[in-house]
Design a protein around this motif. Structure first.
Motif, PDB file in Angstrom:
ATOM      1  N   VAL A  21       0.852  -1.185   0.000  1.00  0.00           N
ATOM      2  CA  VAL A  21       0.000   0.000   0.000  1.00  0.00           C
ATOM      3  C   VAL A  21       0.886   1.233   0.000  1.00  0.00           C
ATOM      4  N   THR A  22       0.602   2.163  -0.937  1.00  0.00           N
ATOM      5  CA  THR A  22       1.394   3.390  -1.016  1.00  0.00           C
ATOM      6  C   THR A  22       0.626   4.610  -0.530  1.00  0.00           C
ATOM      7  N   GLU A  23      -0.713   4.576  -0.690  1.00  0.00           N
ATOM      8  CA  GLU A  23      -1.518   5.739  -0.309  1.00  0.00           C
ATOM      9  C   GLU A  23      -2.945   5.283  -0.038  1.00  0.00           C
ATOM     10  N   THR A  24      -3.588   5.906   0.937  1.00  0.00           N
ATOM     11  CA  THR A  24      -4.981   5.579   1.233  1.00  0.00           C
ATOM     12  C   THR A  24      -5.844   6.826   1.106  1.00  0.00           C
ATOM     13  N   ILE A  25      -7.114   6.607   0.746  1.00  0.00           N
ATOM     14  CA  ILE A  25      -8.097   7.691   0.677  1.00  0.00           C
ATOM     15  C   ILE A  25      -9.264   7.247   1.567  1.00  0.00           C
ATOM     16  N   PRO A  26      -9.184   7.533   2.875  1.00  0.00           N
ATOM     17  CA  PRO A  26     -10.151   7.005   3.838  1.00  0.00           C
ATOM     18  C   PRO A  26     -11.603   7.396   3.547  1.00  0.00           C
ATOM     19  N   SER A  27     -11.842   8.601   3.056  1.00  0.00           N
ATOM     20  CA  SER A  27     -13.221   9.050   2.852  1.00  0.00           C
ATOM     21  C   SER A  27     -13.947   8.245   1.776  1.00  0.00           C
ATOM     22  N   ILE A  33      -1.906   0.710  -4.454  1.00  0.00           N
ATOM     23  CA  ILE A  33      -0.829  -0.241  -4.170  1.00  0.00           C
ATOM     24  C   ILE A  33       0.127  -0.255  -5.355  1.00  0.00           C
ATOM     25  N   VAL A  34       1.325  -0.764  -5.115  1.00  0.00           N
ATOM     26  CA  VAL A  34       2.247  -1.100  -6.201  1.00  0.00           C
ATOM     27  C   VAL A  34       2.197  -2.610  -6.313  1.00  0.00           C
ATOM     28  N   ASP A  35       1.668  -3.094  -7.424  1.00  0.00           N
ATOM     29  CA  ASP A  35       1.488  -4.529  -7.637  1.00  0.00           C
ATOM     30  C   ASP A  35       2.853  -5.199  -7.745  1.00  0.00           C
ATOM     31  N   SER A  36       3.091  -6.225  -6.924  1.00  0.00           N
ATOM     32  CA  SER A  36       4.400  -6.881  -6.895  1.00  0.00           C
ATOM     33  C   SER A  36       4.660  -7.728  -8.141  1.00  0.00           C
ATOM     34  N   ARG A  37       3.607  -8.158  -8.832  1.00  0.00           N
ATOM     35  CA  ARG A  37       3.798  -8.971 -10.042  1.00  0.00           C
ATOM     36  C   ARG A  37       4.129  -8.112 -11.259  1.00  0.00           C
ATOM     37  N   SER A  40       3.240  -2.153 -11.487  1.00  0.00           N
ATOM     38  CA  SER A  40       2.410  -0.987 -11.796  1.00  0.00           C
ATOM     39  C   SER A  40       1.598  -0.569 -10.571  1.00  0.00           C
ATOM     40  N   ARG A  41       1.152   0.677 -10.599  1.00  0.00           N
ATOM     41  CA  ARG A  41       0.356   1.231  -9.515  1.00  0.00           C
ATOM     42  C   ARG A  41      -1.117   0.934  -9.789  1.00  0.00           C
ATOM     43  N   LYS A  42      -1.826   0.462  -8.772  1.00  0.00           N
ATOM     44  CA  LYS A  42      -3.229   0.071  -8.919  1.00  0.00           C
ATOM     45  C   LYS A  42      -4.066   0.774  -7.862  1.00  0.00           C
TER      46      LYS A  42
END
Length: 107
Positions: A21-27, A33-37, A40-42
Motif C-alpha cells: 500500500v502506497t496511499e490511502t483515501i479514507p473518505s 498499491i504497487v502490484d508486486s507482479r 504498476s500502480r493500482k
C-alpha cells in the motif's frame, strides 16, 4: 489500512493483486498499491475486493547478507580500537606532555 502494509486483493476466490500500500483515501475507502507482479500502480476498492493483510517476506539471503555485514563492521571496529590502544601504549608518558617553557628575568 495504512501505507507500507503488504496486502492481497481477492475476488471470487481468485488472487487479483498483491503488493504494498502506497496511499490511502479514507473518505472513499480506496487505496493505491504497487502490484508486486507487474510493478504498476493500482487503485483498489475495499468494497469490490476482499483485502487480506499479509506478512512481509524477507528472503533468507538478505538476512544472511545483513548479518555478515554487521559482523564485518564489528570486526573492523574491534581492529581499529585495538590499533589505537596499542599506539597509545607505545607512546611514552613524557613524550605526550606539552613542552613547558620557563622564562627567567634578570630585572
Amino acid at each position: 489500512m495504512s501505507a507500507g502494509e503488504e496486502i492481497e486483493a481477492w475476488h471470487k476466490g481468485r488472487l487479483f493483486h498483491r503488493g504494498r500500500v502506497t496511499e490511502t483515501i479514507p473518505s472513499t475507502e480506496l487505496f493505491w498499491i504497487v502490484d508486486s507482479r507487474t510493478g504498476s500502480r493500482k487503485l483498489l476498492d475495499v468494497e469490490a475486493l476482499e483485502i487480506v493483510r499479509v506478512e512481509k517476506i524477507i528472503p533468507v539471503e538478505a538476512v544472511r547478507t545483513e548479518s555478515v555485514r554487521t559482523e564485518a563492521a564489528y570486526v573492523e571496529t574491534d581492529r581499529a580500537e585495538r590499533a589505537v590502544r596499542a599506539e597509545r601504549a607505545s607512546v611514552t608518558r613524557a613524550s605526550r606532555r606539552e613542552p613547558h617553557v620557563v622564562w627567567f628575568s634578570s630585572a
